[in-house]
Design an enzyme around this catalytic site. Structure first.
Site, PDB file in Angstrom:
ATOM      1  N   HIS A  72       1.132  -0.963   0.264  1.00 54.48           N
ATOM      2  CA  HIS A  72       0.310  -0.087   0.078  1.00 54.48           C
ATOM      3  C   HIS A  72       0.857   1.047   0.054  1.00 54.48           C
ATOM      4  CE1 HIS A  72      -3.398  -2.607   0.841  1.00 54.48           C
ATOM      5  NE2 HIS A  72      -2.896  -3.040   1.244  1.00 54.48           N
ATOM      6  N   ASP A 120      -9.040  -4.892  -2.889  1.00 53.53           N
ATOM      7  CA  ASP A 120      -8.038  -5.252  -0.858  1.00 53.53           C
ATOM      8  C   ASP A 120      -8.122  -4.361  -0.313  1.00 53.53           C
ATOM      9  OD1 ASP A 120      -5.598  -6.891   0.785  1.00 53.53           O
ATOM     10  OD2 ASP A 120      -4.906  -4.663   0.624  1.00 53.53           O
ATOM     11  N   HIS A 166      -8.892 -10.533  -1.248  1.00 49.55           N
ATOM     12  CA  HIS A 166      -9.057  -9.885   0.232  1.00 49.55           C
ATOM     13  C   HIS A 166      -9.779 -10.729   0.869  1.00 49.55           C
ATOM     14  CE1 HIS A 166      -8.820  -7.492   4.180  1.00 49.55           C
ATOM     15  NE2 HIS A 166     -10.066  -8.249   3.733  1.00 49.55           N
ATOM     16  N   HIS A 203      -3.189 -12.508   1.428  1.00 49.96           N
ATOM     17  CA  HIS A 203      -2.832 -12.901   3.250  1.00 49.96           C
ATOM     18  C   HIS A 203      -3.352 -13.993   4.030  1.00 49.96           C
ATOM     19  CE1 HIS A 203      -6.241 -10.048   3.115  1.00 49.96           C
ATOM     20  NE2 HIS A 203      -5.345  -9.183   3.301  1.00 49.96           N
ATOM     21  N   ASN A 249      -5.945  -6.280   9.053  1.00 49.88           N
ATOM     22  CA  ASN A 249      -6.705  -7.525   8.507  1.00 49.88           C
ATOM     23  C   ASN A 249      -6.704  -8.283   8.193  1.00 49.88           C
ATOM     24  OD1 ASN A 249      -8.362  -6.529  10.229  1.00 49.88           O
ATOM     25  ND2 ASN A 249      -9.494  -5.143   8.225  1.00 49.88           N
ATOM     26  N   ASP A 257       1.646  -7.220   2.752  1.00 49.08           N
ATOM     27  CA  ASP A 257       0.851  -6.264   2.621  1.00 49.08           C
ATOM     28  C   ASP A 257       1.081  -4.898   3.240  1.00 49.08           C
ATOM     29  OD1 ASP A 257      -1.663  -5.709   3.288  1.00 49.08           O
ATOM     30  OD2 ASP A 257      -2.200  -6.954   4.691  1.00 49.08           O
ATOM     31  N   HIS A 261      -0.019   3.656   7.832  1.00 52.15           N
ATOM     32  CA  HIS A 261      -0.956   4.049   8.372  1.00 52.15           C
ATOM     33  C   HIS A 261       0.009   5.513   9.273  1.00 52.15           C
ATOM     34  CE1 HIS A 261      -4.336   2.393   7.623  1.00 52.15           C
ATOM     35  NE2 HIS A 261      -4.217   1.191   7.849  1.00 52.15           N
TER      36      HIS A 261
HETATM   37  O1  DOR Z   1      -4.605  -4.318   7.488  1.00 46.01           O
HETATM   38  C1  DOR Z   1      -5.568  -4.326   6.780  1.00 46.01           C
HETATM   39  N1  DOR Z   1      -4.520  -3.008   6.103  1.00 46.01           N
HETATM   40  N2  DOR Z   1      -5.137  -5.429   5.704  1.00 46.01           N
HETATM   41  C2  DOR Z   1      -5.898  -4.780   4.623  1.00 46.01           C
HETATM   42  O2  DOR Z   1      -6.622  -5.687   4.127  1.00 46.01           O
HETATM   43  C3  DOR Z   1      -5.836  -3.869   3.968  1.00 46.01           C
HETATM   44  C4  DOR Z   1      -4.437  -2.698   4.765  1.00 46.01           C
HETATM   45  C5  DOR Z   1      -4.814  -1.126   3.986  1.00 46.01           C
HETATM   46  O3  DOR Z   1      -4.799  -1.076   2.896  1.00 46.01           O
HETATM   47  O4  DOR Z   1      -4.578  -0.713   5.375  1.00 46.01           O
END
Ligand code: DOR
Length: 422
Positions: free
Chosen positions: A55, A146, A173, A227, A273, A300, A304
């Site tokens: 990401h 996803d 996902h 995942h 997740n 993954d 954040h």
């Molecule tokens: O924990 C997760 N964060 N799982 C995901 O599938 C998406 C990801 C996110 O984009 O933050």
């Protein structure tokens, strides 16, 4: 871009060689012109790592990560290519948006950036995106919603049919929304009860995997399971592969190493997740990776901001970073215990993801004439992971404080050194 001479390096097959790099390709050392010489005695040359699941957050989430920062983190982790997940703002669901991500990658990237197209428009799960146009105009073959699961089996079936026309892959996902809704946040177990967190039953994943392998068989489509985190999912994938169904799968570094018990701290860094699971599931995903049921390791990497994580556990954003520690975790969990060889590591972190994602020029052998994508590693170097020692803009690193292998000494992408720590 000077020529490079990598002296005395060990290849994944354990042979020792001198490696030349010239004009973006591996070359015969005799053909180099005044090369920079790197003493690589004791180092292993792996093919540049390829991450099917990154990401990068750009556009729309630049406070958490950008193409520039995320690919710098990738280079530090030994990666030369990353697949950029489409759950950005806007979602990567049209050729123009995918082209914009690819252009950012060319302009800012320290690794190749491959846009992943969304399966459905806006990742809303109702209308299949124009997969044929994403393929025809940009060559995309790898699609995912996803962050969200395509819940509607009719929509998923239509998407499989559309993708099957050009050999496209749907990366799911797997999360049944009725069994694990948006506030489920802890693997269902005695621990979820003790922590008072909404349980996420293992079957919420494996029920979707089971449905999707049936849809893949029904349509002749190709499924990739993102995942994989539970023993039951590994079982279903093993069953499907034994029947020749076109399914591949990935496991994350965090699901290989970390378990539910970490949630006792209440630290939202560990919210992800699918959620971190128990020992029997960790053992099953390791066994699945060792026996080839699981094809690849994918990070993954989900950066954040501190604000997005500074929330009560059920409301905090799920996800953890992973690019910089991925190889170290694979060494710790799979190589040191003797479950994967270096040739296997080259497969699960480079050639298999490149093949699954349709990236013919990555994941190739470290051999004269091939594109010079390589990572030089010292498998014996270790470090205690520090939160701020990162190229990522985010700090949600679940490995902070752990003593882990810190192997990457140099990353070379198309003949350019993108990371160096010699
Ligand atoms: O924990 C997760 N964060 N799982 C995901 O599938 C998406 C990801 C996110 O984009 O933050």
């Amino acid at each position: 871009m000077p020529d490079l001479l990598v002296r005395g390096v060990t290849l994944p097959d354990a042979s020792v060689t001198d490696l030349g790099v010239r004009g973006g390709r591996f070359a015969d050392p005799a053909d180099l012109a005044r090369p920079r010489v790197i003493d690589a005695a004791g180092l292993i040359a792996l093919p540049g790592l390829v991450d099917l699941h990154t990401h990068l957050r750009q556009p729309g989430g630049e406070a958490a990560e950008t193409v520039r920062s995320g690919t710098l983190a990738a280079a530090r982790g030994g990666f030369t290519a990353v697949f950029a997940m489409p759950n950005t703002d806007p979602v990567t669901d049209t050729p123009a948006r995918a082209a914009a991500v690819a252009a950012l990658g060319r302009a800012e990237g320290s690794a190749e950036v491959v846009p992943v197209g969304a399966i459905t428009v806006g990742q809303l799960g109702t209308t299949v995106a124009d997969l044929a146009a994403l393929h025809a105009e940009l060559g995309l073959v790898f699609f995912s919603d996803d962050g969200r699961c395509v819940q509607d089996a009719r929509v998923m079936r239509a998407a499989f049919r559309a993708a099957a026309r050009f050999g496209g892959v749907l990366a799911q996902h797997s999360q049944d929304a009725d069994l694990a809704g948006p506030t489920a946040c802890c693997h269902e177990s005695e621990l979820s009860e003790r922590f008072g967190l909404e349980p996420w039953p293992a079957v919420a994943e494996s029920a979707i995997v089971a449905r999707d392998v049936q849809l893949a068989r029904d349509t002749g489509g190709r499924l990739h399971v993102c995942h994989v985190s539970t023993a039951e999912s590994v079982e279903v994938i093993r069953w499907a592969k034994a029947r020749g169904i076109h399914v591949t799968a990935e496991v994350t570094p965090h699901h290989l190493l970390l378990g539910t018990a970490l949630l006792a701290s209440g630290d939202t860094t560990f919210k992800v997740n699918p959620p971190l699971a128990g020992d029997e599931h960790i053992a099953a995903v390791r066994a699945g990776l060792a026996d080839g049921t699981i094809d690849a390791v994918a990070t993954d990497h989900a950066p954040h901001t501190a604000a997005a994580k500074a929330q009560p556990f059920p409301l905090a954003k799920p996800g953890m970073v992973g690019l910089e520690q991925a190889l170290g975790v694979v060494i710790e969990t799979m190589v040191t215990p003797g479950r994967l060889s270096w040739a296997d590591v080259a497969r699960v972190l480079s050639s298999a993801p490149a093949r699954i994602g349709g990236l013919a020029h990555q994941g190739r052998a470290v051999a004269v004439g091939e594109p010079a994508n390589v990572t030089l590693i010292d498998p014996s170097r270790r470090t205690r992971v520090q939160r701020d020692n990162t190229a990522s803009l985010s700090r949600n690193n679940p490995y902070v404080g752990l003593d882990l292998p810190d192997p990457v000494r140099l990353t070379c992408w198309q003949g350019h050194v993108t990371h160096e720590d010699l």
